[in-house]
Design an enzyme around this catalytic site. Structure first.
Site, mmCIF file in Angstrom:
data_model
loop_
_atom_site.group_PDB
_atom_site.id
_atom_site.type_symbol
_atom_site.label_atom_id
_atom_site.label_comp_id
_atom_site.label_asym_id
_atom_site.label_seq_id
_atom_site.Cartn_x
_atom_site.Cartn_y
_atom_site.Cartn_z
ATOM 1 N N ASP A 166 0.777 -1.241 0.000
ATOM 2 C CA ASP A 166 0.000 0.000 0.000
ATOM 3 C C ASP A 166 0.813 1.299 0.000
ATOM 4 O OD1 ASP A 166 -1.811 -2.021 0.423
ATOM 5 O OD2 ASP A 166 -2.769 -1.105 2.159
ATOM 6 N N GLU A 395 1.753 -9.317 11.586
ATOM 7 C CA GLU A 395 1.508 -8.951 10.187
ATOM 8 C C GLU A 395 2.848 -8.740 9.465
ATOM 9 O OE1 GLU A 395 -0.923 -5.458 9.770
ATOM 10 O OE2 GLU A 395 -1.253 -5.778 7.629
HETATM 11 C C1 DGY Z 1 -6.018 -1.679 4.012
HETATM 12 O O1 DGY Z 1 -7.151 -1.317 4.253
HETATM 13 O O2 DGY Z 1 -5.034 -1.354 4.671
HETATM 14 C C2 DGY Z 1 -5.809 -2.619 2.917
HETATM 15 O O3 DGY Z 1 -4.485 -2.942 2.745
HETATM 16 C C3 DGY Z 1 -6.418 -2.148 1.654
HETATM 17 O O4 DGY Z 1 -6.725 -3.289 1.003
#
Ligand code: DGY
Length: 425
Positions: A166, A395
């Site tokens: 992201d 994570e």
């Molecule tokens: C989030 O919401 O952080 C996700 O990675 C988007 O898919």
């Protein structure tokens, strides 16, 4: 804390079971309460070690929500939850069961071939894989139609969330061109579940949402989105996943007698591998992203340019990447960092701007092993298992200290641990 491999594996099974919602698995409760596309496909690889039928269901559920044009969305909102933003009302894609309107790294072809090739129940595997082959092929076709309109052999991402990485430094420059004016007021939920210092910034979130609103305004018509997007980035890691999946789908289709699907995917893989050369950087000893709107390579040595070893890139390139990983290993305690630690923009705890992710380690070590880089591949696996023993199923992890970051009890981290351990025994 020392744990035997059997104990570690049992703990990983526990995480997979606790996040199981029957026909799909949430990445972790709280932070991510729905089904995510590539999380699910990689999760199935862990599930198969205790229940092959359940593993097939995980991927089938995802493909039940494939769009008529072939796209497989990045989130399927199976059940209501107030704990996540942006929810179904923001996406407003008009699907019967709500989904997001963008996609995610297409690991399905790879995952399904692995499930099939290594299945204990061969009859079940032939039946279940047989139902998925045409659907995965349709997704691959969609990529080249919707995201490679000039037939370059490489597909573009229109939103950083599609990459799965992201807030990578890769997107910073292109994001300068994405406006923030006019974004509807919103409340983030992610920062209520995880440390805000480990998550994307407010400025990045505004732009994530601006893009969603832009695409929603175009009715999620994939014939229009590519050219209308101010963000069009060709990510070498994403393309490598697609190319690996295309090659794997071709092999699977051959095994199942689907010769036309096999030929189409082999052709996509060959063309794409040749096109990847444009993304190579001698200076960085790895691949780089290409900004399609400016036609220039993005000077950002991230893990997206390391991941191509997962596809059949030229061996000389893959060996050079292995050397780059070794150099990195002299600076960080754990590998593989999601961004080059010598870059001043590296942030060891912030999501995709530095931390180690086990899914990346899995794909990178798989590719390196296949070309005989056993030493580096083993180093990556050792690093991964040490992180779990030290810090649990997080994570992601700080590569300098091993500190756990982001959400906890994470499904795909657990799935990758099961895979690493099974390969060792
Ligand atoms: C989030 O919401 O952080 C996700 O990675 C988007 O898919």
């Amino acid at each position: 804390m020392t744990m035997t491999p059997a104990e570690l594996r049992d703990r990983a099974f526990e995480v997979l079971r606790e996040n199981d919602r029957g026909t799909y698995t949430v990445p972790t409760k709280g932070l991510y309460p729905f089904q995510w596309n590539w999380d699910s496909c990689l999760t199935a690889l862990g599930q198969r070690h205790f229940d092959e039928a359940r593993a097939w269901t995980e991927i089938e559920t995802l493909f039940q929500h494939q769009w008529p044009d072939g796209m497989v969305p990045h989130i399927v909102f199976h059940a209501h939850s107030d704990g996540y933003f942006p929810g179904p009302d923001v996406w407003n894609t008009g699907r019967p069961i709500p989904t997001s309107g963008i996609t995610q790294p297409p690991v399905a072809g790879f995952a399904v071939r692995r499930l099939f090739d290594q299945a204990k129940d061969k009859a079940l595997a032939a039946e279940r894989a047989g139902r998925l082959v045409a659907r995965i092929d349709a997704w691959h076709r969609w990529f080249y139609e919707a995201r490679d309109p000039h037939g370059e052999g490489l597909v573009a991402l229109l939103h950083p969330w599609e990459s799965g990485r992201d807030n990578s430094i890769d997107w910073d420059e292109a994001f300068e061109r994405v406006p923030t004016e006019g974004v509807q007021p919103y409340t983030r939920r992610d920062t209520q579940h995880a440390d805000p210092a480990h998550r994307p910034t407010k400025a990045q979130y505004d732009r994530y949402i601006w893009l969603v609103e832009r695409f929603r305004g175009l009715g999620w018509d994939n014939g229009k989105l590519h050219d209308a997007s101010p963000f069009q980035v060709v990510d070498p890691g994403f393309n490598a996943i697609l190319l690996r999946s295309a090659a794997d789908l071709a092999a699977l289709a051959d095994a199942l007698g689907e010769t036309a699907i096999a030929a189409a995917n082999r052709a996509r893989a060959e063309k794409g591998i040749a096109a990847m050369e444009r993304l190579w950087s001698d200076a960085h000893g790895q691949y780089l992203c290409l900004d399609r709107t400016t036609g220039t390579l993005v000077q950002s040595p991230s893990i997206g340019g390391i991941l191509p070893v997962f596809a059949a890139v030229p061996k000389a390139r893959a060996h050079e990447i292995a050397r780059s990983i070794e150099r990195q290993g002299e600076r960080t305690k754990y590998i593989v960092a999601s961004h080059d630690p010598t870059d001043p923009r590296f942030e060891p705890k912030r999501y995709w701007r530095g931390p180690v992710w086990l899914v990346m380690n899995y794909m990178i070590s798989d590719g390196l092993r296949a070309i005989g880089e056993t030493g580096v591949a083993n180093h990556i696996v050792r690093s991964s298992l040490e992180l779990i023993t030290q810090s649990g199923f997080a994570e992601y992890y700080d590569p300098l200290t091993g500190e756990p970051c982001g959400g906890g009890r994470f499904t795909w981290t657990a799935a990758m641990v099961v895979e690493f351990l099974s390969a060792q025994h």
